[in-house]
Design a protein around this motif. Sequence first.
Motif, short mmCIF file in Angstrom:
data_model
loop_
_atom_site.label_atom_id
_atom_site.label_comp_id
_atom_site.label_asym_id
_atom_site.label_seq_id
_atom_site.Cartn_x
_atom_site.Cartn_y
_atom_site.Cartn_z
N TYR A 296 -35.58 22.96 86.12
CA TYR A 296 -34.85 23.85 85.21
C TYR A 296 -35.45 25.25 85.22
O TYR A 296 -36.59 25.48 85.64
CB TYR A 296 -34.89 23.29 83.78
N ALA A 297 -34.65 26.19 84.71
CA ALA A 297 -35.08 27.56 84.45
C ALA A 297 -34.21 28.11 83.34
O ALA A 297 -32.99 27.88 83.33
CB ALA A 297 -34.96 28.42 85.70
N SER A 298 -34.82 28.80 82.41
CA SER A 298 -34.06 29.34 81.27
C SER A 298 -34.45 30.79 81.02
O SER A 298 -35.55 31.24 81.37
CB SER A 298 -34.29 28.52 80.01
N LEU A 299 -33.52 31.52 80.41
CA LEU A 299 -33.72 32.92 80.08
C LEU A 299 -33.17 33.18 78.69
O LEU A 299 -32.05 32.77 78.37
CB LEU A 299 -33.00 33.82 81.10
N MET A 300 -33.96 33.84 77.86
CA MET A 300 -33.51 34.22 76.53
C MET A 300 -33.77 35.70 76.34
O MET A 300 -34.92 36.15 76.40
CB MET A 300 -34.23 33.41 75.45
N LEU A 301 -32.71 36.47 76.11
CA LEU A 301 -32.80 37.91 75.90
C LEU A 301 -32.42 38.24 74.46
O LEU A 301 -31.49 37.64 73.90
CB LEU A 301 -31.86 38.66 76.84
N GLU A 302 -33.12 39.19 73.89
CA GLU A 302 -32.86 39.57 72.50
C GLU A 302 -33.09 41.07 72.40
O GLU A 302 -34.20 41.54 72.67
CB GLU A 302 -33.81 38.80 71.59
N HIS A 303 -32.05 41.81 72.00
CA HIS A 303 -32.19 43.26 71.89
C HIS A 303 -31.90 43.69 70.46
O HIS A 303 -30.84 43.38 69.91
CB HIS A 303 -31.25 44.00 72.84
N HIS A 304 -32.87 44.40 69.87
CA HIS A 304 -32.72 44.94 68.52
C HIS A 304 -32.50 46.44 68.62
O HIS A 304 -33.34 47.16 69.14
CB HIS A 304 -33.98 44.63 67.70
N PHE A 305 -31.36 46.89 68.09
CA PHE A 305 -30.98 48.29 68.24
C PHE A 305 -31.60 49.19 67.17
O PHE A 305 -31.47 50.42 67.24
CB PHE A 305 -29.46 48.43 68.21
N ASP A 306 -32.26 48.59 66.16
CA ASP A 306 -32.98 49.37 65.14
C ASP A 306 -32.12 50.46 64.52
O ASP A 306 -32.58 51.59 64.31
CB ASP A 306 -34.24 49.99 65.75
N GLY A 307 -30.87 50.16 64.24
CA GLY A 307 -30.02 51.13 63.57
C GLY A 307 -29.44 52.20 64.46
O GLY A 307 -28.82 53.16 63.96
N PHE A 308 -29.61 52.06 65.78
CA PHE A 308 -29.13 53.11 66.69
C PHE A 308 -27.63 53.34 66.52
O PHE A 308 -27.15 54.49 66.57
CB PHE A 308 -29.45 52.73 68.13
N PHE A 309 -26.85 52.28 66.33
CA PHE A 309 -25.41 52.42 66.15
C PHE A 309 -25.04 52.60 64.68
O PHE A 309 -24.29 53.50 64.32
CB PHE A 309 -24.68 51.21 66.73
N LEU A 310 -25.56 51.73 63.82
CA LEU A 310 -25.10 51.72 62.43
C LEU A 310 -25.58 52.93 61.66
O LEU A 310 -24.98 53.29 60.64
CB LEU A 310 -25.58 50.43 61.74
N ASN A 311 -26.65 53.58 62.11
CA ASN A 311 -27.10 54.80 61.43
C ASN A 311 -26.10 55.93 61.55
O ASN A 311 -26.18 56.91 60.80
CB ASN A 311 -28.44 55.27 62.01
N HIS A 312 -25.17 55.83 62.49
CA HIS A 312 -24.20 56.90 62.69
C HIS A 312 -22.87 56.62 61.99
O HIS A 312 -21.92 57.39 62.13
CB HIS A 312 -23.95 57.09 64.20
N ILE A 313 -22.81 55.52 61.25
CA ILE A 313 -21.60 55.19 60.49
C ILE A 313 -21.87 55.53 59.03
O ILE A 313 -22.72 54.89 58.39
CB ILE A 313 -21.23 53.70 60.65
N PRO A 314 -21.18 56.52 58.47
CA PRO A 314 -21.53 57.02 57.13
C PRO A 314 -21.60 55.94 56.06
O PRO A 314 -22.52 55.92 55.25
CB PRO A 314 -20.42 58.04 56.84
N LEU A 315 -20.66 55.01 56.02
CA LEU A 315 -20.63 54.02 54.95
C LEU A 315 -21.77 53.01 55.08
O LEU A 315 -22.21 52.44 54.08
CB LEU A 315 -19.28 53.29 54.94
N LEU A 316 -22.23 52.77 56.30
CA LEU A 316 -23.31 51.80 56.51
C LEU A 316 -24.69 52.43 56.56
O LEU A 316 -25.70 51.74 56.44
CB LEU A 316 -23.06 51.03 57.82
N ARG A 317 -24.72 53.75 56.73
CA ARG A 317 -26.01 54.42 56.91
C ARG A 317 -26.92 54.20 55.71
O ARG A 317 -28.12 53.92 55.85
CB ARG A 317 -25.77 55.91 57.13
#
Length: 836
Positions: free
Chosen positions: A723-744
């Motif tokens: 077997y071989a497995s791969l697990m990827l996890e990316h945290h955007f740290d607010g890169f997208f949601l910080n630019h949405i006024p209501l969610l900022r």
Amino acid sequence: MKSPIFILLLLLTAAPLLGQVTLRGRVIDQDTKEGVPFSNVFFEGTTKGTSTDVDGYYELTVKEPGDSLSASAIGYNVVRKPVLPDLAEQEINFYLGGSSLTLNEVVVIAGENPANAIVKGIIDNKPETRMSARESYAYESYAKIELDLENIDAELRNKKLLKPFDFIFENIDSTSDEKPFLPIYINEVLSDVLYVKDAGQPKRIIKAQRATGTNNQTVIEYIKRIHLEYSIYDDWVYVLDKPFASPFSKSGLNYYEYYIIDSAMVNGYWSHQLKFKPKRKQEPTFYGDFWVADSTFAVQRANMRMTPDANINLVSRIIIHEEYEPKGEVPNWVPVKKKMVVDFSPAENAPGMIARRTETFKNMRLNQVGTKQDYIEKEEFYLLDEVKVENDSFWQAARHEPLSKTEQQVYTMVDSIQNMPLFKTYVEVLETVFVGYLQIGKVEIGPYSSLYSFNPVEGDRFSIGGRTTRLFSENLRLGGFLAYGLQDQQFKYGGNVDWIMSRKPRTTAGLAYVNDISLNSENSEEFVQGDLFSGLFRRDLLMKLMRVREGKVYYERFWKNGLSNRVTFLHREMDPYGGIFPDGRGFNFAYLSDPGRLTDIDTTIRTTEIIFKTRYVKDEMIVDGDFSRNSFGSKHPIIEFQYTLGVDDLLGGQYTYHKLNLSYRHYFYMNPVGWMSYRIRAGKVFGNVPFLLMEVHPGNEGYLVGRSIFNMMTRYEFASDTYASLMLEHHFDGFFLNHIPLLRKLKFRSYATFKAVMGRLSNANRDVNRLNLFEPTDVNTYPGFRAPSQHPYMEASVGIENILKVFQIEAVWRLNYLDNPQARRFGLRGGVAFYF
């Protein structure tokens, strides 16, 4: 006549001196306690005033002074102080608090902003300016960390629980014209720092350490990690593992606006003062000012503050102050002082904590011949027991700068607190809550989280456990537990002995035995058993339990270079347990020891294994506890290799096999779009074995998020011998949601994952396990296992974290293998995860 005329002339001569007042003092940054250079000291509404020098000192002589004197600097609030009219000489010190930087619009005509040209010069020259450009360097470092409590109001002080500690609040520092705070902890470290280019990271050889409040090395190192090593010349400055764009980053002009404020001679160089502020809101940036030498583009002083709306949890302020000076004939700019302040505030007006770290540099030696040899010969200390020094006279001589009066009182105050019986009681209560064990003399009872749980087979389960403490023995620990299920009316139990043979190098040995119920087929060397029996937050699926009897003996050795080895001799029996079907049948496990005879079926497993494990992590910071090791992580990958030998006919073992497993995990930043972690595992099993002894790919039958498991896979759904497995996890740290006024304003953060595993079964293992194989063409077949051999099993998710700072919700999609009757294409998962 002569006498009155002489007196009159004398009065007329002295008249200009009458009414003159000399004022002197210092303008100080309220947070860093450093002087504010070239700030303004003046009488408002007049032209009377002066500027402070490079260290924040001033002197002003005026005739007919006003009622109050003011001090100001860009980026600080104005502070006013009263002036006594009838006192000829007065000392007036100002403590300026930082304010958000606001500047009027600057219009640059016919050419580039001259401030930008200076910044480009800093960026172009920093490969030669930064300390790491030197062939070698060595210096003595004195580092001081102080923890202070702030916002301690009278109502809190009057609480019954704190009444016995009234004497502590007498030490609140309210004399410095800033909001009162209570120092509670000081840690001092004296060390030699050595660096050789191309030889690795600088080595820090600790010569002496002193701390108040606790001798627990884990606590001390955790506090130190608030202030990680950094350089203002780095493109990203990491604080609490959060990256902030440096004003001297290669992309600094994309993040900041710069303005020239002043020019003056500093350290013999014509220098410019620049202010900077972020271009956009809620990005990980600073605002502040710095002084830079005109000819060398070397930063001489820097004051940086975290922008107030940065997306970072529990932190209201981050302040960085640094000073540099030239050294040698050819200007080599070396650090003189570095200071960082981190202000933790859980809520507005709630009690908070300020962590301050100051480091000063002495006996700086650049490019000397003996440094390389010292670097090779001297070793770093992660265990500091042998370098603690409590002698007052030693520290008075060793400190680069004396402690303040308040800091000196901390040692006495903390000693007084620790000697109070009531304080010891409070500490015992808190340790019980956070550690999970209640200490009674030489024994700890717990963990309390396992006292009660529930599962469909045992029903209500009650458990009690305990272990010995250092009071029993500093090198030997005994432990055990006893559990009982009301429904199956069966006792479960276990015990262990751990022996620390040597602490340098760390060498341990031990033995353990357990007779209990498990949801997993992995042995205790592969899987750390948790509280799996709560029965809460589970999907409505069959719970496949096994009765496990396991005994083992182990030996482990930790080396100084980040390598550790462990060998274990283990015997285990597994028996599917409990009626999971209405007719009382249990876990559907059947193994054909002879594939040609369907009557020769094994429904239990007995195995004897010898396990060799190797783990390597470069530059991992390890702190040893009483009987455990605590890792504070590393920037480098974690590599683990395990070899397992199954031995037939030894202590009843039924199978001969070889298992190889390699895992590799790491994380890295992809600024400014967050950080990514990845886990890679691969392995192979040689020999014919039941599928429970293969790699059973970890599934999740609950509604809680699991980072290292497949959240849309059920348990025992997939197993492989290669077997071989791969697990990827990316945290955007607010890169997208910080630019949405209501969610900022909510400071939500997005993340995404992708997980895949590929595996196969040999024909021989397919034959001996065929009674448990899943056949998608037979709808009446009980869901068994299969190998993800035709194509990888895959799932992906997107999620939002930092909900109320600690919660997350994740939408998960299973991308294939949907023909299993228990498979679901889509699911929602929740969890708890905290990142600053």
